[in-house]
Write an enzyme that holds these catalytic residues in place. Sequence first.
Site, PDB file in Angstrom:
ATOM      1  N   ASN A  61      38.369  24.584  29.649  1.00 15.67           N
ATOM      2  CA  ASN A  61      39.539  24.875  28.822  1.00 15.67           C
ATOM      3  C   ASN A  61      39.610  26.369  28.494  1.00 15.67           C
ATOM      4  O   ASN A  61      38.843  27.184  29.009  1.00 15.67           O
ATOM      5  CB  ASN A  61      39.530  24.013  27.555  1.00 15.67           C
ATOM      6  CG  ASN A  61      38.335  24.314  26.640  1.00 15.67           C
ATOM      7  OD1 ASN A  61      37.694  25.362  26.758  1.00 15.67           O
ATOM      8  ND2 ASN A  61      38.043  23.400  25.741  1.00 15.67           N
TER       9      ASN A  61
ATOM     10  N   GLN B 132      49.688  16.099  40.067  1.00 20.63           N
ATOM     11  CA  GLN B 132      49.086  17.338  39.574  1.00 20.63           C
ATOM     12  C   GLN B 132      49.559  17.671  38.158  1.00 20.63           C
ATOM     13  O   GLN B 132      48.810  18.245  37.364  1.00 20.63           O
ATOM     14  CB  GLN B 132      49.396  18.490  40.529  1.00 20.63           C
ATOM     15  CG  GLN B 132      48.804  18.334  41.926  1.00 20.63           C
ATOM     16  CD  GLN B 132      47.282  18.198  41.920  1.00 20.63           C
ATOM     17  OE1 GLN B 132      46.599  18.660  41.018  1.00 20.63           O
ATOM     18  NE2 GLN B 132      46.756  17.530  42.934  1.00 20.63           N
TER      19      GLN B 132
ATOM     20  N   GLU C 180      47.789  27.390  43.557  1.00 27.99           N
ATOM     21  CA  GLU C 180      46.473  26.756  43.672  1.00 27.99           C
ATOM     22  C   GLU C 180      46.485  25.698  44.781  1.00 27.99           C
ATOM     23  O   GLU C 180      45.643  25.704  45.667  1.00 27.99           O
ATOM     24  CB  GLU C 180      46.111  26.114  42.329  1.00 27.99           C
ATOM     25  CG  GLU C 180      44.785  25.377  42.326  1.00 27.99           C
ATOM     26  CD  GLU C 180      44.553  24.608  41.044  1.00 27.99           C
ATOM     27  OE1 GLU C 180      43.392  24.270  40.784  1.00 27.99           O
ATOM     28  OE2 GLU C 180      45.519  24.316  40.310  1.00 27.99           O
TER      29      GLU C 180
ATOM     30  N   GLU D 117      29.421  66.777  52.193  1.00 23.96           N
ATOM     31  CA  GLU D 117      29.611  66.269  50.829  1.00 23.96           C
ATOM     32  C   GLU D 117      28.760  67.032  49.811  1.00 23.96           C
ATOM     33  O   GLU D 117      28.799  66.727  48.622  1.00 23.96           O
ATOM     34  CB  GLU D 117      29.279  64.771  50.779  1.00 23.96           C
ATOM     35  CG  GLU D 117      30.272  63.923  51.581  1.00 23.96           C
ATOM     36  CD  GLU D 117      29.984  62.431  51.485  1.00 23.96           C
ATOM     37  OE1 GLU D 117      28.950  62.054  50.890  1.00 23.96           O
ATOM     38  OE2 GLU D 117      30.805  61.645  51.990  1.00 23.96           O
TER      39      GLU D 117
END
Length: 419
Positions: free
Chosen positions: A211, A255, A320, A405
């Site tokens: 949740n 769903q 999804e 570099e």
Amino acid sequence: MRILKTFGENAQATRETIAQLEQRGATNTAKVDGIVQGILADVRGRGDEAVREYSARFDGLGAEASLLVSREEMLDAWEATSEELKAAMRLAQANIRAFAEKQLPRAWSFRPTEGMEVGQVVRALGSVGCYVPGGRYPLPSTLLMTVTPAQVAGVERIVVCSPKPAKETMAAAYLAGVTEFYRVGGAQAIAAMAYGTATIAAVDKIVGPGNLYVTAAKIAVSQETGIDMPAGPTEIVVTSESGDPEGIAADLVAQAEHDPEALAILITSKLSLAEEVALEVKRQAQGNAIAMESLGAQGFCFVAESVDEARELTNRLAPEHLTVDAGADLRWVKNAGSVFIGHHSPQSMGDYISGPNHVLPTGRNGRMRGGLSVLDFVKVITVQQYTRDALREVGPHTIALAEAEGLKGHAESVRVRMR
């Protein structure tokens, strides 16, 4: 479900609705972040004591109850399970395992040039925590979906946390051979697995849905502990030109019943199909209170001006779950968690039996990753080895790049080994 056209006099309102859906994100945790941060800090500081207090407050955990679910309890639950459900669990576990075994990456190496060998080795994570929700419905399927690929990967320690675990969930744990199962849920479970307590040792990664509080906690601990992905409410898109209205509606209702905030969408260029599906959804959702609530709030039939526009909209939403008409449709699908093809592939099969994982990206995270898989439980470690001759041949190129570099130490670390 509302029917919205992307063309005509109400096109602007439809575009605004689509734009809002594109901004939905996995989930908005702002309203619970303060509470969750307090729980995390409390569990970090007081360990088991805080875990028990929150579990008693939120989940009714008794003062004498053990946090650990014993193997005897799992066995009792398994023996109390019907033979029909046992057979279904065994089949689901076998299919999930077979799919994960196919997904498992392999070690390999090759020689770009003589004396230079590069490759990779694959190593399982040391420990994972699998969160199994225990709220509105028992979810033994989620236990199998999270534990099984971890086992295939070779994870040595697998922890399951679930609040007020249902008999069915404990039975699935017995089938899966779980030995560490704690009757703890919510943010306190995430905190315990991330930080560790006297009873629950910390894990390297936490997976599984939950949740809003669980999701907020996973995001908060992700700087210290790996997580799979933030999880939002369930999403379904059906993109169809020739589908059966009854079957499409059945998937949308199925769903939608997961959560009052679930998102359920049909995308088509056929107005007649949208109208038929909307009527079927209304009929099939009767008596299903959760589905009716989510479909009323977040149920849409988008009618596009063309098939190409319908496909473009589908990829923009990055759902999804996605259902399409035929295998040829895979050519245009770019963003989705899991794809279901044709009339005889209901999305519920993927929720339980097919083998591909049902822990899937929501909130448009399908643009950047797929669902939970065996890949979430392994590390790919790269390997390289040179002989002296190969280093003398290739090393000057590294020295040139390092000096460009300004990293003289890098250049020298190669140069001294070339002598």
